[in-house]
Motif scaffolding. Sequence first.
Motif, short mmCIF file in Angstrom:
data_model
loop_
_atom_site.label_atom_id
_atom_site.label_comp_id
_atom_site.label_asym_id
_atom_site.label_seq_id
_atom_site.Cartn_x
_atom_site.Cartn_y
_atom_site.Cartn_z
N THR A 17 21.40 7.51 65.29
CA THR A 17 20.67 8.33 66.07
C THR A 17 21.85 9.21 66.96
N LYS A 20 23.43 11.85 64.70
CA LYS A 20 22.71 12.91 64.21
C LYS A 20 22.62 13.77 65.50
N HIS A 25 21.40 17.44 64.24
CA HIS A 25 20.32 17.37 63.30
C HIS A 25 18.80 17.70 63.89
N SER A 26 18.28 18.33 62.95
CA SER A 26 16.68 18.72 63.62
C SER A 26 15.72 17.67 63.67
N ASP A 27 16.01 16.49 63.02
CA ASP A 27 15.02 15.21 63.05
C ASP A 27 15.30 14.41 64.41
#
Length: 336
Positions: A17, A20, A25-27
Motif C-alpha cells: 500500500t 502504491k 496508484h489510482s486504487d
Amino acid sequence: MVSIKDVSKMCGVSVATVSKALNDHSDIAEATKANIRKVAKELGYFPNSSARALKTNRTFNIGVLFVDEAQSGLTHEYFANVLDSFKVEAEAYGYDITFISKHTGHKNMSYYEHSKYRGVDGVVIACIDFSDPGVLELINGELPVVTIDHVFDNRTAILSDNANGMKSLITYLYEMGHRKIAYIHGADSSVTRNRVGSFYKTLGELGIEVPDEYVKEGIYHDPDTTAKLTRELLQMEDRPTCIIVPDDFSSIGGMNEINEQGLRIPEDISIAGYDGILLSQVLSPKLTTLQQDTKALGRIAAEKLIALIENPKASIIERVVIEGKVLQGKSVSKLN
C-alpha cells in the motif's frame, strides 16, 4: 536509514500500500495517499532508485550524447538550449540525465558500452558526425534512441526545418534588395546539405545565378575560420552585398573582419546568421538571423524518447519537423 517497512509500520498499512501510494496508484484512496506521503516525509524516507530499477526493469536515467566538431561542449549555445529543454522535460517525467562519452575515469569504451555501463533506458543523440562508427553502433543497438537534426531509417528524428529556414532567410534578403548573396556554410552534414541545397534552390527560383566563389565551406561555431573566409569574399573584385555565415556564434569572426577592413555593417556590406541565439540579439548591430525553436526541439525529443522507453510495443519511427522564423535585426541594409 529509513525503509519502506518503517513507513508502513507507522501508517498501519502494508508495504504494498505504501509503495502504491508513493507511486500515485489510482486504487489507493487520496486521503490514504496523503497520510502516507506525510509520514514518509516526516520520517525522511526517500525511494531507492536501485530498488525501483529492480522492480520496474528501468533506471529512469536517459543518456545524452553530444559531440560537435569544434569540441565546444555545452558552451555551444544552440545545442545547450536544446539540451536544457530536453532536460527540463525529462525531469518532469521523473528521469535523470547522464552524459555519454568514450572516456570514464581511466577506461576507454564505446558510446554503446558506456550507455550499457551506466544502465540508461535510452539515448538522445545531438552531434555533428553521425557517421562516427561509435554513433552507428548506438543507432543499430537495442536501446531506444532519438536523434536531433539527423535522419536514420530506423530511428525517430526531431529536425529543425533547415530547408524552409534557409528559404525564409534568403527570401527576406531578396526582399531587402540583395542579389549578390554569399554563403559560408558549415562542414558536411545533413543539416549543411539541406541548407546549401535550399540556398541554391531558392536563389534559382528567384532568377539569381550564384558564382561558385560566393559559396565557401567553413566550420560551425568557429569565428576564426569565418573571419578568414569573410576576408576572401571582401577581397573579390565583384564582392557580395550580403554574407550568410554558418551560425550566430561564427558571425563574430565575420563582423570583426568587416570592421577591420574599415567597412560598416550594414551600410557597406550586410551579414546574416543562423540559429537565433541570445548572442545574436545583443551584438551591435543586432544580427539578422534565422531563429530555430530550441525549446520545441528539446521538449519533443524528450517526449518521443520517453514514449519509446515506456511503451516500446507501440513505438513507431517518426520525423518531427520544427519550424523557425526570421529575426530581422539591423545587420542587413535595404538596397534600392
